[in-house]
Design a protein around this motif. Structure first.
Motif, PDB file in Angstrom:
ATOM      1  N   PHE A  10      75.776  56.183  60.278  1.00  0.00           N
ATOM      2  CA  PHE A  10      75.313  57.565  60.146  1.00  0.00           C
ATOM      3  C   PHE A  10      76.467  58.546  59.949  1.00  0.00           C
ATOM      4  O   PHE A  10      76.315  59.743  60.146  1.00  0.00           O
ATOM      5  CB  PHE A  10      74.506  57.973  61.385  1.00  0.00           C
ATOM      6  CG  PHE A  10      73.228  57.238  61.517  1.00  0.00           C
ATOM      7  CD1 PHE A  10      72.354  57.178  60.459  1.00  0.00           C
ATOM      8  CD2 PHE A  10      72.906  56.586  62.693  1.00  0.00           C
ATOM      9  CE1 PHE A  10      71.161  56.503  60.570  1.00  0.00           C
ATOM     10  CE2 PHE A  10      71.720  55.891  62.801  1.00  0.00           C
ATOM     11  CZ  PHE A  10      70.855  55.863  61.735  1.00  0.00           C
ATOM     12  N   LEU A 351      65.917  57.793  63.805  1.00  0.00           N
ATOM     13  CA  LEU A 351      67.340  57.476  63.712  1.00  0.00           C
ATOM     14  C   LEU A 351      67.759  56.826  65.021  1.00  0.00           C
ATOM     15  O   LEU A 351      67.461  57.348  66.090  1.00  0.00           O
ATOM     16  CB  LEU A 351      68.185  58.735  63.478  1.00  0.00           C
ATOM     17  CG  LEU A 351      67.806  59.648  62.310  1.00  0.00           C
ATOM     18  CD1 LEU A 351      68.658  60.909  62.339  1.00  0.00           C
ATOM     19  CD2 LEU A 351      67.984  58.921  60.989  1.00  0.00           C
ATOM     20  N   ARG A 378      67.748  53.760  60.144  1.00  0.00           N
ATOM     21  CA  ARG A 378      67.019  54.985  59.805  1.00  0.00           C
ATOM     22  C   ARG A 378      65.692  54.558  59.189  1.00  0.00           C
ATOM     23  O   ARG A 378      65.609  53.591  58.431  1.00  0.00           O
ATOM     24  CB  ARG A 378      67.805  55.889  58.861  1.00  0.00           C
ATOM     25  CG  ARG A 378      68.093  55.301  57.499  1.00  0.00           C
ATOM     26  CD  ARG A 378      68.859  56.290  56.656  1.00  0.00           C
ATOM     27  NE  ARG A 378      69.181  55.756  55.336  1.00  0.00           N
ATOM     28  CZ  ARG A 378      69.893  56.425  54.424  1.00  0.00           C
ATOM     29  NH1 ARG A 378      70.367  57.622  54.719  1.00  0.00           N
ATOM     30  NH2 ARG A 378      70.131  55.881  53.248  1.00  0.00           N
ATOM     31  N   THR A 402      62.468  51.160  56.080  1.00  0.00           N
ATOM     32  CA  THR A 402      63.527  51.089  57.079  1.00  0.00           C
ATOM     33  C   THR A 402      64.792  50.533  56.445  1.00  0.00           C
ATOM     34  O   THR A 402      64.743  49.527  55.728  1.00  0.00           O
ATOM     35  CB  THR A 402      63.121  50.177  58.251  1.00  0.00           C
ATOM     36  OG1 THR A 402      61.875  50.615  58.785  1.00  0.00           O
ATOM     37  CG2 THR A 402      64.178  50.213  59.351  1.00  0.00           C
TER      38      THR A 402
END
Length: 817
Positions: A10, A351, A378, A402
């Motif tokens: 991320f 998330l 995510r 996903t």
């Protein structure tokens, strides 16, 4: 050791643990959650004849029912609480009956003068059933975990499940460790797990039931052996469906909690909902954060120190030194609820991130000191539900995409012992290293695999005539994995292709209610399809080449569930399924981060599952209630997929088909309540699973033919007691004391016929837990303290992997309505 997340998934999105902590502290959207139930009964005239075509409407909402020719009516999905039922008999004045929906029988006498007849509408009999009671009378063998009692305690969702009859949660250690669900002896992927009917694997590998706090859960449904088609999965051993709190018809609220305890364990979560009553606009949000050092003590025949020059074994009691775990994430849904065109239309995003040190391989004999793994996910999803979308047609659908990343960092080959020390080599004046390729668990690796899953399901149900319902279900799951490891030779990387795994399941169900709803019958049929495609580099005569794997399978399954109300409070239940379970991605394709090797030749599991049982209310008095459930089960399993033996050098293992297993057993559950002060729940589960294939393909008899299934706890029991002292300190407060006792009988780690004296036995385990919970006046603040495994007994699950000993946890919860 402090975890360092490498190649954070991320990083581009600037999502970090600090974002999650900020969300935990600042999320302020409001929410509410309520349990729903069913109201049913009978409308009669003064002379006792049934009142037909009487319309009963709940609070002028779209929840309504019409009495049939026998005067019976049904109102479903009714939130618990106070309601007004608008009674509209044909040709008579409208009357209102005020009811409070509880799990008990309520009677209200009213008189309605009929304008078209001299009869009076004398009585409406109102009887309320919770969703739990509806499930338990459906014919399926289903256990239900109600979370209201324990949601505010310092317990995890996994612990609540582990206390259920016939259910075991097999964990490889403490918080964050790999786990398996076992129902009546069938474990692993034979048991499917859902969150609100959505397969949990769609949420990604870094999100699991451990990520859900009990406060977020309304109930947990455990289907044993026979699984209804509406869940649309290949669940051979059973299914666990976690139903989240989502009814937001009442006041908006926010619920938050924080707990701290042994082994530097921290857990925080927040759950909040908001709904605009005039537009139906809805926002649902939740976030969680977990951290632990997992530095609990371990000891036994796998915990030893062996150093040069003698290399003799010295058994020690040591603390785990490389097992810290951290996870955090958020989930948000935005859309509309309870509007004309949809009961629920929500677009959501999840998330989540996880980092974990790895302490050992498949057993505790191979100790690691540097290996780390992590996962990040995510997910985007859409959910749509609508009852009566078109003349008795109900539709329920979801679709999700996903994308997750699994990474493994294993590049330091030093050998560690259980004291956390590296072994020194006097001859080379350097530390000893593993001779298996540059890492602790084999070849050195910086594997970074990307996994993508596209999933969708549609359930449609049509009421043919009153009491007869036809349903159709379709599930699609498309899984891909891209393998990347910069430490692999370039030629090997180029020959490694994306892995593809596609699964489709079609289901049809016919439900009928007969004999004035005393008899309930459900029959179903399922079609299973799976395709696998990949290519791997292999060496043939020292030449690197590509080896392709392309396979497809299709199977049929069918079954039924039947219940009969012998008398009020007593139901007879039976169910059967010819079940199929397709191999999962980790079983087929392996998983480097969990020390799992690929096994491309795995066959689907097949089984004949049969249940016969009953549930009964034995005592139903003003202050005493005693209920019991008993279920006998039979499982005939072919090609059972089980974890194989681990490599003594690397700790890696693969999955394998075990031929034929025959299992018989029973579950017993008793529940007692006294004056709503004292609650006692007791359950016991016993099964006898034996290897039932006598000869191999060459006609040689298996040495373990007739042996009990290895590494399987076959006799378990659990007792939970709670006493509510009421408001002894402050008015409108509550003080509760609870105690839990868990028993697991000893079982063999391997086949009992293999080896002589001194065979590895997982010893009998007796675990005692004690807790105290205090809710302050107004019930907004609740503080609880829980002591677990108070006698510090050794606790094991999989392959003698020790779980935490004595631990103390404290939890503070806050609710704002």
């Amino acid at each position: 050791m402090t975890l360092q997340h490498r190649n954070s998934y991320f990083s581009k999105m600037n999502i970090s643990r600090f974002t999650i902590l900020a969300l935990l502290l600042t999320m302020s959207c409001l929410a509410a959650a309520a349990t729903t139930g069913v109201i049913f009964g009978r409308v009669t005239y003064t002379d006792g004849t049934p009142a037909e075509n009487v319309v009963l409407n709940l609070n002028n909402t779209n929840i309504y029912g019409i009495s049939d020719e026998n005067g019976h009516y049904l109102l479903e999905n009714v939130p618990f609480g106070n309601h007004a039922i608008i009674v509209k008999p044909f040709g008579s004045d409208i009357k209102v009956v005020n009811v409070e929906l509880k799990v008990e029988k309520l009677r209200f006498g009213i008189e309605l003068m009929a304008t078209s007849t001299t009869k009076q509408l004398e009585e409406v009999e109102v009887k309320a059933q919770s969703k739990t009671q509806v499930l338990k009378s459906s014919g399926y063998s289903v256990g239900v975990v109600e979370t209201q009692q324990m949601a505010l305690q310092s317990v995890q969702t996994m612990e609540l499940l582990d206390r259920t009859a016939g259910v075991r949660i097999r964990q490889n250690g403490g918080m964050g460790s790999a786990n398996q669900f076992t129902i009546n002896g069938l474990s692993g992927n034979s048991v499917r797990v859902f969150i609100d009917g959505i397969p949990v694997r769609n949420y990604g590998s870094s999100f699991s039931l451990s990520s859900l706090a009990p406060e977020q859960i309304e109930r947990i449904e455990v289907y044993k052996g026979v699984v209804p088609a509406h869940l649309s999965e290949d669940a051979l051993g059973g299914a666990i469906n976690v139903v989240l709190k989502k009814n937001i018809r009442s006041k908006n609220s926010v619920v938050a909690s924080y707990s701290f305890g042994s082994f530097n364990t921290h857990q925080a979560n927040i759950n909040a909902n908001y709904r605009n009553d005039s537009t139906g606009f809805t926002v649902l949000g939740s976030a969680f954060y977990n951290y632990t050092d997992n530095n609990y003590e371990v000891w036994g025949d796998q915990v030893f120190v062996s150093e040069p020059p003698s290399w003799s074994l010295q058994y020690v009691k040591a603390r785990r030194f490389h097992d810290s775990y951290q996870s955090y994430g958020m989930n948000a849904d935005v859309g509309f609820t309870n509007v004309k065109w949809a009961d629920r239309f929500l677009v959501g995003m999840l998330l989540s991130d996880m980092d974990k040190d790895v302490q050992h391989g498949g057993t505790m004999e191979v100790v690691y000191g540097n290996r780390r793994t992590g996962q990040a996910t995510r997910m985007l999803n859409l959910k749509y539900d609508k009852r009566a979308i078109a003349d008795q047609l109900d539709v329920n659908a979801f679709v999700s995409f996903t994308e997750g990343r699994r990474w493994v960092n294993d590049t330091v080959p030093y050998i560690y012992n259980w004291l956390g020390n590296r072994l020194w080599n006097e001859r080379t004046q350097d530390y000893y290293t593993w001779n298996v390729g540059g890492g602790e668990a084999g070849k050195a690796t910086l594997a970074n695999n990307t996994e993508r899953t596209l999933a969708g399901r549609v359930n449609m149900a049509y009421e043919l005539v009153k009491g007869h319902r036809l349903s159709a279900n379709y599930l699609l799951n498309r899984f891909t994995r891209d393998v990347a490891d910069p430490l692999l030779p370039v030629a090997e990387q180029e020959l490694t292709e994306t892995r593809y795994l596609t699964k489709q399941i079609v289901g049809l169900t016919y439900d009928a209610r007969l004999l004035e709803d005393k008899l309930k019958v459900s029959t179903f049929w399922k079609l299973y399809l799976q395709e696998v495609s990949l290519a791997d580099p292999v060496k043939v005569n020292n030449v690197l080449t590509s080896s392709r794997v392309d396979k497809s399978v299709h199977n049929n399954g069918y079954g039924f569930a039947l219940s009969y109300a012998l008398k009020p409070g007593i139901n007879l239940l039976t169910s059967y399924e010819k079940a199929v379970r397709l191999p999962e991605s980790t079983e087929l394709l392996g998983n480097t981060s969990d020390n799992v090797n690929a096994a491309y030749n795995l066959l689907p599991e097949r089984a004949n599952n049969f249940n016969l049982g009953m549930n009964a209310t034995l005592v139903e008095k003003q202050h005493h209630h005693l209920r019991s459930e008993l279920n006998f089960f039979f499982r005939d399993i072919r090609d059972m997929i089980m974890r194989g033996a681990e490599s003594s050098a690397t700790g890696n293992y693969s999955f394998e088909n075990l031929g034929q297993i025959l299992s018989r057993g029973f579950d017993l559950e008793m529940n007692y309540d006294c004056r709503k002060k004292l609650t006692v729940n007791f359950n016991l589960s016993l099964f006898n699973a034996r290897y039932n294939l006598r000869y191999d393909s060459h006609g040689v008899e298996y040495s373990y033919y007739g042996d009990r299934l290895r590494n399987a706890p076959y006799f378990t029991s659990n007792t939970y007691a709670e006493y509510d002292f009421g408001d002894i300190f402050q008015q409108n407060s509550s003080l509760k004391l609870n105690y839990n006792f868990g028993y697991v009988h000893e079982f063999f780690r391997n086949w009992e016929s293999i080896g002589g004296a001194g065979k590895a036995v997982i010893p009998t385990q007796m675990i005692h837990d004690l807790g105290l919970m205090y809710s302050f006046p107004g019930q907004r603040f609740t503080f609880s303290v829980n002591g677990k495994n108070l006698l510090n007994a050794q606790a094991f699950d999989n392959w003698a992997l020790q779980k935490p000993g004595r631990a103390i946890y404290a939890k503070l919860s806050y609710k704002l309505h």
